[in-house]
Design an enzyme around this catalytic site. Structure first.
Site, mmCIF file in Angstrom:
data_model
loop_
_atom_site.group_PDB
_atom_site.id
_atom_site.type_symbol
_atom_site.label_atom_id
_atom_site.label_comp_id
_atom_site.label_asym_id
_atom_site.label_seq_id
_atom_site.Cartn_x
_atom_site.Cartn_y
_atom_site.Cartn_z
ATOM 1 N N ALA A 1 109.200 -50.973 58.868
ATOM 2 C CA ALA A 1 109.883 -51.208 57.593
ATOM 3 C C ALA A 1 111.110 -52.066 57.857
ATOM 4 C CB ALA A 1 110.296 -49.873 56.997
ATOM 5 N N GLY B 1 106.203 -48.518 60.105
ATOM 6 C CA GLY B 1 105.361 -48.983 59.005
ATOM 7 C C GLY B 1 104.329 -50.003 59.460
ATOM 8 N N GLU C 1 101.546 -48.031 60.597
ATOM 9 C CA GLU C 1 100.935 -47.381 59.426
ATOM 10 C C GLU C 1 100.009 -48.346 58.687
ATOM 11 O OE1 GLU C 1 104.850 -45.863 58.003
ATOM 12 O OE2 GLU C 1 103.741 -43.985 57.766
#
Ligand code: CAA
Ligand code: NAI
Length: 706
Positions: free
Chosen positions: A68, A107, A110
């Protein structure tokens, strides 16, 4: 390595039936709002375009995706949210392949776990390091990682935050195959073509069941992790939430698990710990960018020298040898040199005993070590660190000698703790080449390096100090010249606050408890016992003549030292260490000595609670730190924060003393100081900068970007 995309944060390119989406957001392809939007739009476009048969995700530059965008935390969220992007990828009716190289973290991983197939290149680093930022993987990571790798492996990755290699990721089931090449695009395309040729369909991680099939084993892993976190997490918030989320992966259907994860993630996001840890992340990157590192190039650093083979000289030599550099150590005579070499070898022998180094590793390092008793041996050195006794006359004699032998352009550094670098520099004919490099003990382990810039230190001398820090994997903080620089100067003041409390009625054990409860790994009296009470005693005696007579001088520590109680190494100090024990037990005799000292000083002891001890300890620290910033000894408040995080184990989740002060509110800190002042007006003097900021409603953070 994939080529940079020609335009946009996410570039789309067709390779026959395969739509290649290249994430291109330098420097590390963080998942900014633009990237999320680009991915969401492109995945949608792929669904709508009948000619697209599969989608390939790759990163431009050196990484897949590092996570992120940390800069967005704490700001108003911008759509689309990352979990929605991951879910859209997973829901794709066409197979989605992720080709991973470099960092695939947070992220970024992910996204990869939401893809249907994963291939990794050599050198790829996969991890879920959110715990280091006070978070948990909030885009399905806590639900998908256990479904692929099992609860134990997923918890290990999420609770440690460590990076797994491509090979390990394959063995854990996080990726499907390894490529041996260096081109993520080529590897990904080949894999996608092969999948299409086999008629492979989307294979969604949400539907994977094998890794959690043994429910009893998964539950046992969760229980074990919870017990470990309870024992070790020292007040950290997010580790327990990570475990709750994995429990949900076991107990709940996938969509419900995602909702649980989201709720837990938002709790973490809102926590002050997240703010403190994110502050620490950026602060430690900022300190490395001192003005001199922009203005000048470092000088060469091929051959190094150390003068003095005592505690610090030996530790510094080890740090240099560990960094692969050759080191010459100069001592006064053969006997002292032999002791210096023995100290270096001792470090390696201990590592060998613990299984963390082998004999060949030690031999390789010692082959780069050379000892000498003549300064002539330093004639070739590019940089020399002096670590002799803390005595101005000895230091100036050493620097005069270095001036005679060192080659032109060599950087001459002193590891002095308190002495004036400008006076040391004045002992040479080349003060521009002189600076302070203040290591912390044990020098081969502690990460902080204060780069002390003298009045005449040249910019490239300073830049070389920062380059040495980089090579030694230290965290450099720029400091100006004053008594104690940043860290020791502030330490002296809040240690004094502890001494005053001890004389006024708090026991050293209560003070240590309170400091530990704040999040420090140990309290100030445990630290004294560990370092050796004699070190501080010698400093106090040296400074007795110049001590401010108006400040209360607490003699308790002197009474212990007079008895030879120097701490762990003598079996007793503030604590007792029977039979070589490493953790101390409270000592009633110490309490009796403290009582006697209170009587001698005419003080009637009063009770302190934990909260008051913490308030006084921190207010003293913050107040002196404000002086250090105002005088320009530290460039910014964040430099103080980093010095405390890496020099003294200030709890990282509190961000450092200045960040903590902002969180509490500067008016509160100022009010505390004014409340304490009547008892000890010479000690509790509100720092002008603190007053100015508190009264104008500003924060220390406002000075970080000035
Ligand atoms: N967001 C924003 N900026 C980032 C960033 C991120 N995730 N990661 C790195 N950067 C910035 C750094 O601040 C630095 O910027 P400056 O040059 O302006 O100082 C620059 O990128 C380069 O970073 P490093 O100096 O650290 O470079 P490196 O090559 O030594 O290391 C790295 C690269 C391994 C990716 C390292 O930067 C790193 O570990 N980054 C953080 C990774 C991380 O924690 N990701 C998880 C984010 S949280 C998340 O993803 C939560 C979620 O589920 C929603
Ligand atoms: P130490 O007493 O363990 O070692 C000093 C060494 O210097 C001795 O081995 C001595 O033989 C040698 N020495 C003295 N004069 C010399 C000379 N003219 N030429 C060559 N060698 C000489 O001291 P320590 O603890 O290693 O401290 C060294 C310096 O580091 C001091 O300035 C101290 O303030 C500073 N320092 C100490 C820290 C600590 O925790 N011990 C932390 C940070 C800095």
């Amino acid at each position: 390595m994939a080529e940079r995309a020609p335009h946009g944060a996410v570039a789309s390119q067709r390779h026959d039936g395969i739509l290649v989406l290249t994430i291109d957001n330098p420097p590390v392809n963080a998942l900014s709002a633009d990237v999320r939007r680009g991915l969401a739009d492109a995945i949608q476009a792929a669904q709508d375009d009948a000619s697209v048969q599969a989608v390939l995700l790759v990163g431009a530059g050196r990484n897949f995706i590092a996570g992120a965008d940390i800069r967005e935390f704490g700001k108003p969220p911008q759509p689309p949210a990352l979990p929605d992007v991951c879910n859209a990828i997973e829901a794709s009716a066409k197979p989605v392949v992720a080709a991973l190289h470099g960092a695939a973290l947070g992220g970024g991983l992910e996204i990869a776990l939401a893809a249907h197939y994963r291939i990794a290149l050599p050198g790829a680093r996969l991890g879920l390091p959110e715990v280091n930022l006070g978070l948990l993987p909030g885009a399905g990571g806590t639900q998908r990682a256990p479904r692929l790798a099992g609860a134990a492996a997923a918890l290990d990755l999420m609770l440690s935050g460590r990076h797994a290699s491509a090979e390990e990721a394959l063995s854990l089931g996080l990726v499907d195959r390894l490529d041996s090449g260096a081109d993520a695009l080529a590897a990904g395309l080949a894999y996608a073509r092969e999948l299409l040729a086999q008629g492979a369909a989307p294979r969604r991680t949400r539907d994977a069941t094998a890794a959690l099939a043994d429910r009893a084993a998964a539950q046992a892993a969760i229980d074990a992790a919870r017990a470990q976190v309870e024992a070790r997490a020292r007040g950290l918030f997010s580790p327990a939430k990570i475990i709750d989320a994995v429990q949900a992966a076991l107990d709940q259907p996938f969509d419900a698990g995602l909702r649980t994860e989201r709720a837990l993630f938002l709790q973490c996001l809102d926590s002050p710990q997240r703010a403190g840890l994110v502050h620490a992340f950026f602060a430690e990157r900022e300190t490395a960018k001192a003005p001199e590192t922009r203005a000048a190039q470092p000088r060469p650093l091929e051959r190094l020298g150390v003068v003095g083979g005592g505690t610090m000289g030996a530790g510094i030599a080890v740090a240099m040898l560990d960094a692969g550099l050759p080191v010459v150590m100069v001592e006064q005579d053969d006997a002292a040199l032999a002791r210096g070499r023995a100290r270096v070898e001792q470090v390696y022998d201990l590592l060998i005993k613990k299984g963390r180094l082998d004999a060949a590793g030690k031999a390789e390092r010692m082959a780069r070590y050379r000892g000498a008793t003549s300064y002539d041996a330093l004639a070739d050195a590019d940089l020399i660190v002096e670590a002799v006794f803390e005595d101005m006359d000895v230091k100036t004699a050493v620097f005069a000698a270095l001036d005679r032998v060192a080659k032109p352009g060599a950087v001459l550094a002193s590891n002095t703790s308190y002495l004036d670098i400008d006076r040391i520099a004045a002992a040479t004919r080349r003060p521009a080449d002189v600076l302070g490099l203040h290591f912390f003990s044990p020098a081969n382990i502690m990460k902080l390096l204060e780069v002390v810039v003298g009045g005449r230190s040249a910019p490239d001398t300073v830049a070389t100090g920062f380059e040495l820090a980089r090579r030694l994997r230290k965290v450099p903080v720029r400091a100006g010249v004053c008594d104690g620089f940043i860290a020791n100067r502030i330490l002296a003041v809040h240690r004094q606050a502890a001494e005053l409390m001890m004389e006024d009625g708090a026991s050293p054990y209560q003070i240590d408890d309170a400091v530990r409860a704040f999040g420090y790994p140990m309290g100030p009296y445990q630290m004294t016992d560990l370092a050796g009470g004699d070190i501080g005693w010698a400093t106090r005696k040296r400074r007795a003549a110049t001590r401010d007579p108006q400040l209360r001088y607490v003699q308790i520590a002197d009474r212990l030292c007079e008895r030879g109680w120097f701490g762990q190494k003598t079996g007793r100090g503030f604590y007792l260490y029977p039979d070589g024990a490493r953790t101390g037990t409270p000592d009633p005799e110490v309490l009796a000595i403290i009582d006697a000292e209170r009587q001698r000083a005419g003080i009637t002891p009063r009770a302190f609670d934990q909260e008051e001890i913490q308030r006084r300890y921190l207010a003293a620290m913050i107040n002196e730190a404000a002086n250090v910033v105002r005088e320009g000894i530290a460039l910014r408040p964040l430099d103080v924060d980093v010095a405390f995080l890496y020099g003294y184990g200030f709890p990282r989740h509190r961000g450092g003393p200045m960040h903590y002060a902002d969180q509490v509110g500067l008016p509160r800190i100022l009010a505390d100081i004014r409340e304490f002042a009547p008892q000890d007006p010479h000690f509790w003097k509100p720092a002008p900068l603190l007053v100015e900021l508190a009264e104008s409603g500003r924060t220390f953070a406002s000075l970080n970007h000035a």
